[in-house]
Write a protein that holds these residues in place. Sequence first.
Motif, PDB file in Angstrom:
ATOM      1  N   PHE A  98      -7.032 -13.160  17.116  1.00 14.79           N
ATOM      2  CA  PHE A  98      -8.210 -12.367  17.463  1.00 14.79           C
ATOM      3  C   PHE A  98      -9.034 -13.053  18.545  1.00 14.79           C
ATOM      4  O   PHE A  98      -9.367 -12.446  19.577  1.00 14.79           O
ATOM      5  CB  PHE A  98      -9.061 -12.141  16.211  1.00 14.79           C
ATOM      6  N   VAL A  99      -9.354 -14.318  18.337  1.00 15.67           N
ATOM      7  CA  VAL A  99     -10.161 -15.050  19.322  1.00 15.67           C
ATOM      8  C   VAL A  99      -9.402 -15.179  20.633  1.00 15.67           C
ATOM      9  O   VAL A  99      -9.974 -15.036  21.726  1.00 15.67           O
ATOM     10  CB  VAL A  99     -10.546 -16.437  18.772  1.00 15.67           C
ATOM     11  N   GLY A 100      -8.090 -15.432  20.545  1.00 19.92           N
ATOM     12  CA  GLY A 100      -7.285 -15.556  21.759  1.00 19.92           C
ATOM     13  C   GLY A 100      -7.208 -14.260  22.543  1.00 19.92           C
ATOM     14  O   GLY A 100      -7.270 -14.260  23.776  1.00 19.92           O
ATOM     15  N   CYS A 101      -7.075 -13.129  21.851  1.00 18.79           N
ATOM     16  CA  CYS A 101      -7.003 -11.836  22.549  1.00 18.79           C
ATOM     17  C   CYS A 101      -8.325 -11.470  23.209  1.00 18.79           C
ATOM     18  O   CYS A 101      -8.334 -10.807  24.260  1.00 18.79           O
ATOM     19  CB  CYS A 101      -6.570 -10.742  21.576  1.00 18.79           C
ATOM     20  N   LEU A 102      -9.431 -11.877  22.605  1.00 21.56           N
ATOM     21  CA  LEU A 102     -10.718 -11.664  23.280  1.00 21.56           C
ATOM     22  C   LEU A 102     -10.709 -12.387  24.620  1.00 21.56           C
ATOM     23  O   LEU A 102     -11.137 -11.838  25.645  1.00 21.56           O
ATOM     24  CB  LEU A 102     -11.864 -12.168  22.414  1.00 21.56           C
ATOM     25  N   TRP A 103     -10.242 -13.626  24.620  1.00 22.01           N
ATOM     26  CA  TRP A 103     -10.172 -14.412  25.857  1.00 22.01           C
ATOM     27  C   TRP A 103      -9.208 -13.776  26.856  1.00 22.01           C
ATOM     28  O   TRP A 103      -9.532 -13.640  28.049  1.00 22.01           O
ATOM     29  CB  TRP A 103      -9.744 -15.834  25.526  1.00 22.01           C
ATOM     30  N   LEU A 104      -8.027 -13.352  26.395  1.00 18.04           N
ATOM     31  CA  LEU A 104      -7.042 -12.751  27.296  1.00 18.04           C
ATOM     32  C   LEU A 104      -7.589 -11.461  27.918  1.00 18.04           C
ATOM     33  O   LEU A 104      -7.380 -11.191  29.104  1.00 18.04           O
ATOM     34  CB  LEU A 104      -5.743 -12.466  26.540  1.00 18.04           C
ATOM     35  N   GLY A 105      -8.273 -10.650  27.109  1.00 19.42           N
ATOM     36  CA  GLY A 105      -8.858  -9.423  27.652  1.00 19.42           C
ATOM     37  C   GLY A 105      -9.918  -9.707  28.695  1.00 19.42           C
ATOM     38  O   GLY A 105     -10.030  -8.989  29.697  1.00 19.42           O
ATOM     39  N   MET A 106     -10.689 -10.760  28.475  1.00 16.05           N
ATOM     40  CA  MET A 106     -11.693 -11.152  29.472  1.00 16.05           C
ATOM     41  C   MET A 106     -11.025 -11.552  30.780  1.00 16.05           C
ATOM     42  O   MET A 106     -11.489 -11.185  31.872  1.00 16.05           O
ATOM     43  CB  MET A 106     -12.532 -12.314  28.940  1.00 16.05           C
ATOM     44  N   ARG A 107      -9.942 -12.313  30.679  1.00 19.64           N
ATOM     45  CA  ARG A 107      -9.224 -12.732  31.892  1.00 19.64           C
ATOM     46  C   ARG A 107      -8.639 -11.522  32.619  1.00 19.64           C
ATOM     47  O   ARG A 107      -8.685 -11.441  33.845  1.00 19.64           O
ATOM     48  CB  ARG A 107      -8.124 -13.731  31.548  1.00 19.64           C
ATOM     49  N   MET A 108      -8.094 -10.579  31.860  1.00 25.14           N
ATOM     50  CA  MET A 108      -7.546  -9.379  32.491  1.00 25.14           C
ATOM     51  C   MET A 108      -8.658  -8.549  33.124  1.00 25.14           C
ATOM     52  O   MET A 108      -8.475  -7.979  34.212  1.00 25.14           O
ATOM     53  CB  MET A 108      -6.771  -8.554  31.467  1.00 25.14           C
ATOM     54  N   PHE A 109      -9.798  -8.461  32.471  1.00 26.52           N
ATOM     55  CA  PHE A 109     -10.938  -7.738  33.024  1.00 26.52           C
ATOM     56  C   PHE A 109     -11.367  -8.351  34.356  1.00 26.52           C
ATOM     57  O   PHE A 109     -11.709  -7.640  35.298  1.00 26.52           O
ATOM     58  CB  PHE A 109     -12.098  -7.777  32.032  1.00 26.52           C
ATOM     59  N   ASN A 110     -11.340  -9.689  34.426  1.00 28.34           N
ATOM     60  CA  ASN A 110     -11.720 -10.389  35.658  1.00 28.34           C
ATOM     61  C   ASN A 110     -10.593 -10.440  36.680  1.00 28.34           C
ATOM     62  O   ASN A 110     -10.805 -10.904  37.804  1.00 28.34           O
ATOM     63  CB  ASN A 110     -12.167 -11.818  35.334  1.00 28.34           C
ATOM     64  N   GLY A 111      -9.390  -9.984  36.288  1.00 30.29           N
ATOM     65  CA  GLY A 111      -8.271  -9.982  37.209  1.00 30.29           C
ATOM     66  C   GLY A 111      -7.661 -11.346  37.439  1.00 30.29           C
ATOM     67  O   GLY A 111      -7.053 -11.587  38.486  1.00 30.29           O
TER      68      GLY A 111
END
Length: 395
Positions: A76-89
């Motif tokens: 869960f915590v890791g996917c939050l981080w991954l989604g943030m990175r994808m959002f930032n490109g």
Amino acid sequence: MNLDVASVLTVSALVVNLSGALFILETLLRRDEGAGRVWSVGFLAAMLMSLAYVLWTQTHDSWWAISVGNSALVAFVGCLWLGMRMFNGNPMMLPTIITAVATLAAGSAVMMVGPGGGNWAAAEWMFVAIVGLAGAGAVECLRGDLLESRSAWVLALASASFALYYVSRTTAFVTSGPDSALFESGFGAVPTSLVTIAYVLVAVVVLSVVRTTRASMRGAVRSSEGGGDLDGILVDDEFEQVLAGLCERASRRGELVGVISVRIDDLEQISTAFGSESARAVGAAWRRGVRRHAPSAAFVGEDGAGGLAVGVLAASPAAARRQAAVIYRGVFDDMGAVGHGVIPVLGVGVGLSESAGYDAEELIHVARDAATRASLSIETSVLIGDEGATPVTEP
């Protein structure tokens, strides 16, 4: 007041599952892509985590549920981080591997200890993983497109607080032990469940606001143009696929591939200060201008809410520089002529295969980073990536 562990975990499961279900339902209804889908996977993991811990409290032989719950919480915590990175490109390969390894390690460590390990078997693996991933998420909230959203600052604070809580929890676990009064009162199952509920609720609210803001700004920009495919501008994934094909062909011949990133990151501020009509006019002029002034054989695609990227096959680095300068001057003039008296901060960056290689994702990242730095520079509005921020003379 003494709270029963089983009751608290049951309430926690109810809150987490309702929050996660609402976010996932919104993702499905909006047909969200990219970051929204990654965040949805994270909330699915949070739902699994809460159910696993409830099962652990209800039966005596379900020690394996601890393994499932620990790995799901890390996921869960890791996917939050991954989604943030994808959002930032930002690049995703290495962070995805790190998250997968941390998730597997947290669960496998419990399975290796077995039922004799007790309730806190191999818990330190989970603690350390959460500290790293939550800390990385806090940093990611203060970068790129997320930095432009004040809502993301709240999530950055929540992620940093969650990481610090687990730093303290790890310290108490190692120094005092899980059976000590200090650990039970401050970092046991009950207080940790309450902290986790708060973190999940903050994440649901903030991420919903963040992606809604991006969607509304994209809608405002596209409304005057009739859609991404109708104005000749590819969506993010399509652009990267076309660029990857060009890179593959060009690499065999040793040809130079360039990506020109054109960013305006203050559309949201323009909408707030001057109204949505001004934001639409500026956004439409920006999209038309990039497409009009790009080379005839180039292809243009979206790169986040405030970015457009141009894929070109250049004869030389100097030719790519000139193309970027022409695009900058043309787009700047077009936006100045829309009649609203509002000119946003425009940044143009160039990524070249001679320095960044023929990886499409890396080329886009280098160009985007250069464009972001260019928008903040007072000396020039066009920069070349991976060349010490070499300024380009505007025509």
